[in-house]
Design a protein around this motif. Structure first.
Motif, PDB file in Angstrom:
ATOM      1  N   GLY A   1      -5.609  -2.389   5.246  1.00 54.26           N
ATOM      2  CA  GLY A   1      -5.766  -1.771   3.935  1.00 54.26           C
ATOM      3  C   GLY A   1      -5.335  -0.315   3.908  1.00 54.26           C
ATOM      4  O   GLY A   1      -4.993   0.222   2.849  1.00 54.26           O
ATOM      5  N   ASN A   2      -5.340   0.339   5.067  1.00 51.72           N
ATOM      6  CA  ASN A   2      -4.987   1.763   5.151  1.00 51.72           C
ATOM      7  C   ASN A   2      -3.704   2.008   5.928  1.00 51.72           C
ATOM      8  O   ASN A   2      -3.367   3.172   6.185  1.00 51.72           O
ATOM      9  CB  ASN A   2      -6.119   2.541   5.844  1.00 51.72           C
ATOM     10  CG  ASN A   2      -7.355   2.661   4.991  1.00 51.72           C
ATOM     11  OD1 ASN A   2      -7.447   3.483   4.097  1.00 51.72           O
ATOM     12  ND2 ASN A   2      -8.348   1.815   5.261  1.00 51.72           N
TER      13      ASN A   2
ATOM     14  N   ASN B   1      -6.615   4.152  -3.030  1.00 48.04           N
ATOM     15  CA  ASN B   1      -7.414   3.176  -2.276  1.00 48.04           C
ATOM     16  C   ASN B   1      -7.442   1.809  -2.954  1.00 48.04           C
ATOM     17  O   ASN B   1      -8.341   1.012  -2.701  1.00 48.04           O
ATOM     18  CB  ASN B   1      -8.853   3.700  -2.126  1.00 48.04           C
ATOM     19  CG  ASN B   1      -8.940   4.869  -1.170  1.00 48.04           C
ATOM     20  OD1 ASN B   1      -8.700   4.731   0.022  1.00 48.04           O
ATOM     21  ND2 ASN B   1      -9.273   6.033  -1.687  1.00 48.04           N
TER      22      ASN B   1
ATOM     23  N   PRO C   1      -5.712  -0.965  -2.510  1.00 49.68           N
ATOM     24  CA  PRO C   1      -5.783  -2.156  -1.647  1.00 49.68           C
ATOM     25  C   PRO C   1      -7.191  -2.447  -1.148  1.00 49.68           C
ATOM     26  O   PRO C   1      -7.633  -3.602  -1.166  1.00 49.68           O
ATOM     27  CB  PRO C   1      -4.835  -1.810  -0.491  1.00 49.68           C
ATOM     28  CG  PRO C   1      -3.871  -0.849  -1.078  1.00 49.68           C
ATOM     29  CD  PRO C   1      -4.680  -0.022  -2.042  1.00 49.68           C
TER      30      PRO C   1
ATOM     31  N   THR D   1       0.259  -2.904  -7.743  1.00 49.14           N
ATOM     32  CA  THR D   1      -1.170  -3.207  -7.813  1.00 49.14           C
ATOM     33  C   THR D   1      -1.398  -4.692  -8.055  1.00 49.14           C
ATOM     34  O   THR D   1      -2.266  -5.322  -7.424  1.00 49.14           O
ATOM     35  CB  THR D   1      -1.840  -2.381  -8.928  1.00 49.14           C
ATOM     36  OG1 THR D   1      -1.630  -0.990  -8.674  1.00 49.14           O
ATOM     37  CG2 THR D   1      -3.334  -2.657  -8.979  1.00 49.14           C
TER      38      THR D   1
ATOM     39  N   ALA E   1       0.836  -1.197   0.000  1.00 52.07           N
ATOM     40  CA  ALA E   1       0.000   0.000   0.000  1.00 52.07           C
ATOM     41  C   ALA E   1       0.874   1.253   0.000  1.00 52.07           C
ATOM     42  O   ALA E   1       0.564   2.251  -0.679  1.00 52.07           O
ATOM     43  CB  ALA E   1      -0.918  -0.003   1.219  1.00 52.07           C
TER      44      ALA E   1
ATOM     45  N   THR F   1      -0.516  -6.583  -4.956  1.00 54.71           N
ATOM     46  CA  THR F   1      -1.582  -6.401  -3.971  1.00 54.71           C
ATOM     47  C   THR F   1      -2.758  -7.326  -4.252  1.00 54.71           C
ATOM     48  O   THR F   1      -3.344  -7.899  -3.331  1.00 54.71           O
ATOM     49  CB  THR F   1      -2.062  -4.931  -3.974  1.00 54.71           C
ATOM     50  OG1 THR F   1      -0.977  -4.089  -3.582  1.00 54.71           O
ATOM     51  CG2 THR F   1      -3.222  -4.731  -3.012  1.00 54.71           C
TER      52      THR F   1
END
Length: 344
Positions: free
Chosen positions: A241-242, A70, A72, A204, A42, A207
């Protein structure tokens, strides 16, 4: 030092893939490895997007940030939809909204300078957008509290709210980009555009592969840890995720840039509520079981109360460390509530 650790931890992703393919260690180990692997991925997506934006200008750079910042969460959500885990999708997205405006902003206020000025008008606008999204979610959510919350008629009912929120987000974003000044040079050598795009694409794809392992191991991890899927999705998956974005906001706050740090925290919540949720909802119609915006009452209350409470905290346009500690404590209270709620 932190950047070196992030670069080194990118090796966790291929290690996770190899362990999954060769060792077959069990779903609990895979869930932990995949969760850890997603954090540096991320960060790399955000880093590559920022460097690409330096070459494309603020408008295209803003679009890249909106599209890939955003990634992920979107990838995790789509894989969970493919696995027919709608409660996990809604929980992780609701958890992203709540953790950004309570946990991340709280940490930024605690570690940032006391009494620093904030962009009050911009932050209140973003919080207003989150509140608007929660009110719009009520349209498909209230019917979902009776009968099957994932029935096809509710999925169709969710299309209108999703399109409306997406249009609101696009209008607000376009207006904001037109007002935004050109980026100031950072003073550090940036990546070339081809390198940034290659890194963005590779991160990406990595991920997506890692998120698939995470989602496929989630149910077994929940059983082994004696935790509900709802708690894992709304707390653990949302934070994972963040995580890189969360850390970035706190680091920026420690450097005294409270306006930027607070903007990252609150604008990220608005982006999830008005961009990620609608995009995931509309994209879900490509799968066998489309997603409904049938959020549970606990999810709507958490998002709405968090937005209103943070609005009260920042109403004076000043950062206070004790208020940051209060936001973290409120998030902790929500976590305990989520723990006791159980699955739907």
């Amino acid at each position: 030092m932190a950047r070196r650790l992030l670069w080194a931890s990118l090796a966790l992703a291929p290690v996770t893939w190899i362990v999954d393919a060769v060792a077959h260690p069990g779903k609990v180990v895979l869930f932990v490895l995949a969760s850890l692997s997603l954090v540096p991925l991320a960060w790399l997506i955000g880093e590559a997007t920022e460097h690409a934006g330096e070459h494309t200008g603020p408008r295209i750079g803003g679009l890249l940030n909106a599209s890939f910042g955003n990634a992920p969460e979107v990838i995790i959500a789509l894989i969970a939809i493919a696995d027919n885990l709608p409660d996990v999708v809604r929980g992780s997205l609701a958890g992203s909204v709540v953790s950004n405006i309570l946990l991340v902003l709280g940490l930024a206020l605690v570690f940032g300078p006391d009494g620093a000025a904030l962009e009050r008008r911009s932050l209140l606008l973003q919080l207003g957008l989150v509140t608007l999204a929660v009110l719009v979610y009520l349209i498909p959510s209230v019917p979902s509290w009776h009968g099957d919350p994932n029935r096809h008629s509710l999925a169709l009912l969710s299309i209108g709210p999703a399109v409306a929120l997406l249009l609101v987000y696009l209008v607000v974003t376009v207006v904001g980009l037109r007002r935004r000044d050109a980026h100031e040079p950072s003073g550090e050598p940036g990546w070339s555009l081809p390198l940034a795009l290659v890194a963005l694409g590779a991160a990406t794809v990595a991920t997506a592969v890692t998120a698939e392992i995470l989602v496929h191991s989630l149910v077994d991890f929940a059983e082994a840890a004696n935790l509900s899927q709802f708690f894992i999705s709304i707390v653990i998956v949302a934070i994972v995720g963040n995580a890189a974005e969360h850390g970035g906001a706190v680091v920026i706050a420690t450097r005294g840039k409270m306006k930027l740090a607070s903007e990252i925290a609150i604008a990220s919540s608005a982006q999830v509520a008005l961009l990620v949720v609608p995009v995931v909802t509309l994209a879900s119609f490509a799968f066998a079981h489309p997603l409904t915006l049938g959020f549970r009452a606990i999810e709507l209350i958490a998002m709405g109360v968090a937005a209103v409470f943070v609005g009260f905290v920042i109403r004076d346009g000043k950062s206070r460390r004790w208020e940051g500690a209060l936001l973290i404590a409120v998030y902790g209270g929500f976590v305990l509530w989520f723990l006791s709620a159980g699955d739907r």
